[in-house]
Design a protein around this motif. Sequence first.
Motif, PDB file in Angstrom:
ATOM      1  N   HIS A   1      59.893  18.296  45.981  1.00 49.96           N
ATOM      2  CA  HIS A   1      59.424  18.162  44.587  1.00 49.96           C
ATOM      3  C   HIS A   1      59.460  16.708  44.112  1.00 49.96           C
ATOM      4  O   HIS A   1      59.842  16.416  42.967  1.00 49.96           O
TER       5      HIS A   1
ATOM      6  N   ASP B   1      57.153  14.599  43.322  1.00 52.16           N
ATOM      7  CA  ASP B   1      56.290  14.284  42.179  1.00 52.16           C
ATOM      8  C   ASP B   1      56.958  14.683  40.872  1.00 52.16           C
ATOM      9  O   ASP B   1      56.927  13.924  39.880  1.00 52.16           O
ATOM     10  N   GLU B   2      57.565  15.864  40.865  1.00 51.64           N
ATOM     11  CA  GLU B   2      58.236  16.345  39.656  1.00 51.64           C
ATOM     12  C   GLU B   2      59.459  15.473  39.328  1.00 51.64           C
ATOM     13  O   GLU B   2      59.727  15.165  38.159  1.00 51.64           O
TER      14      GLU B   2
ATOM     15  N   GLN C   1      59.793  12.351  40.051  1.00 53.93           N
ATOM     16  CA  GLN C   1      59.306  11.074  39.548  1.00 53.93           C
ATOM     17  C   GLN C   1      58.923  11.172  38.080  1.00 53.93           C
ATOM     18  O   GLN C   1      59.155  10.236  37.299  1.00 53.93           O
ATOM     19  N   LYS C   2      58.358  12.313  37.680  1.00 51.52           N
ATOM     20  CA  LYS C   2      58.001  12.508  36.274  1.00 51.52           C
ATOM     21  C   LYS C   2      59.249  12.491  35.391  1.00 51.52           C
ATOM     22  O   LYS C   2      59.255  11.921  34.293  1.00 51.52           O
TER      23      LYS C   2
ATOM     24  N   ASP D   1      60.436   8.942  35.144  1.00 45.47           N
ATOM     25  CA  ASP D   1      59.579   8.157  34.253  1.00 45.47           C
ATOM     26  C   ASP D   1      59.914   8.434  32.784  1.00 45.47           C
ATOM     27  O   ASP D   1      59.964   7.500  31.964  1.00 45.47           O
TER      28      ASP D   1
ATOM     29  N   TYR E   1      64.805  20.973  40.824  1.00 46.29           N
ATOM     30  CA  TYR E   1      64.272  19.856  41.597  1.00 46.29           C
ATOM     31  C   TYR E   1      65.356  18.930  42.162  1.00 46.29           C
ATOM     32  O   TYR E   1      65.181  18.346  43.224  1.00 46.29           O
TER      33      TYR E   1
END
Length: 483
Positions: free
Chosen positions: A133, A135-136, A138-139, A142, A269
Amino acid sequence: MITLNKNYDLIIVGAGPSGVFTAYELIELGIAKEKKILLIEQGKAVDKRYCPVEKVGKCIKCKPYCNITSGFSGAGAFSDGKLTLPNKDSDSIEVGGILDQYLGVEETKELMFYTDEIYLKFGADPKLEGLEHLDEIQKIADRAKENNITLANCPIRHLGTEKSHELYKKIQDYILANNVEIMFETNVKDLIIEDNKIKGVVIEESNSSDSSEDISLYSDRVVIGVGRKGAEWLAKMCDEHSIKNRAGVVDVGVRYELPDSVMKDINEYLYEGKFVARLAPYKDKVRTFCQNPSGFVANEVYDNNLTLVNGHSYKDRKSTNTNLALLASHHFNDPFKEPIKYGINIAENANQLGKGNVLVQRLGDILEGKRTWEKDLENNSVVPTLKTAVAGDITYAIGYRTMVDILEFIKAMDKVVPGFANPDNLLYAAEIKFYSNQINIDDNFETSVKGLYSIGDGGGLTRGLIMASASGVQMARNLKDIL
């Protein structure tokens, strides 16, 4: 009875992760076969450690020592048992201690991965959290960055509270079967130091009376591997024997409990989100620590019946709440240089307010400037998992600056994890990490006293299970050509 006046090639004080893994690696190096090695632990063997709170419904403050904080494997055996591994792609060691300052980043990583393999060998869960996960994750990172919060993304191996017992029992049996002597329920009262050289230790049985005869055990090599519970004793030894040390950082804070539903993404995650921030007005370091998805808030009792709060997470037993520590770091150097005493004072104040129990308060009540009552908890959407906690006002015990640090952090985290600042969320006090006495050591972990070594959490080298264990492995390697 304890055997009298024995001589050893090496004495290890403390059977927490650092001491245990020193003994283990000495076996693997073939040294334990030829040398007389003694491991001393004030608590019980891991298979004899039992917390009665679930049966009797309250903490009975076991004597002579709390089974959660004392015994083979230290507090690790009764904690949630998380191994926080370094990120392979990072050029730094983000959490866990300062071992890299002595070994370098890459060597420390290799050492921690080697230590992780030992845990796997004895039955740790092969699954690593936080590697999928991406990408999740990283969100989330951010969103955190937008609110001046840093997410340290480190892989987590979750042992689980009950599974830790089984794993450490296997390690305990392995050590005992390989020529390492272990003295359980034994106190190290003092160190024997002559002409600034270690000569041995003075011991007594943990349940002995004050009038019991002191017993001396001799060795020219002593490793102190005490954990946070032993930090105050180690500070006392430093004062009495002029062992060089310096005041480190004391982490003061609370255990925070909120619904799993709020922490769903973090739990799924990352399993444990390690968030760090320095927010206005004070810009002290505030961090999350020891997150327990579907976990339980727990007591832990230190010397003089000092009751602190912690958290557990089991493999098979689940709640509907997540708990985690919120810790503010403070450093004292002039004129006050005793951070351990500062932390103890806060805990004592909280205990007085709770009549010896942990205090719990609703976030909404803190923000409204009022205490929490039992009736408030009965109608609260977040049900406390620590049933012995006493409703009250934690702001009487925790200082203004620390409370501001924590509340500002909660508000900022609410923008990263919506619902993090829900008024029904619970704060338990106090949670304090006693690794603030930092022993001066050289690259071989030797202190200013010749032949005396310091590793683990209690001496300020590490701050967690895997790095404490790794420090023990390295200690054994350092001793390889000396013993």
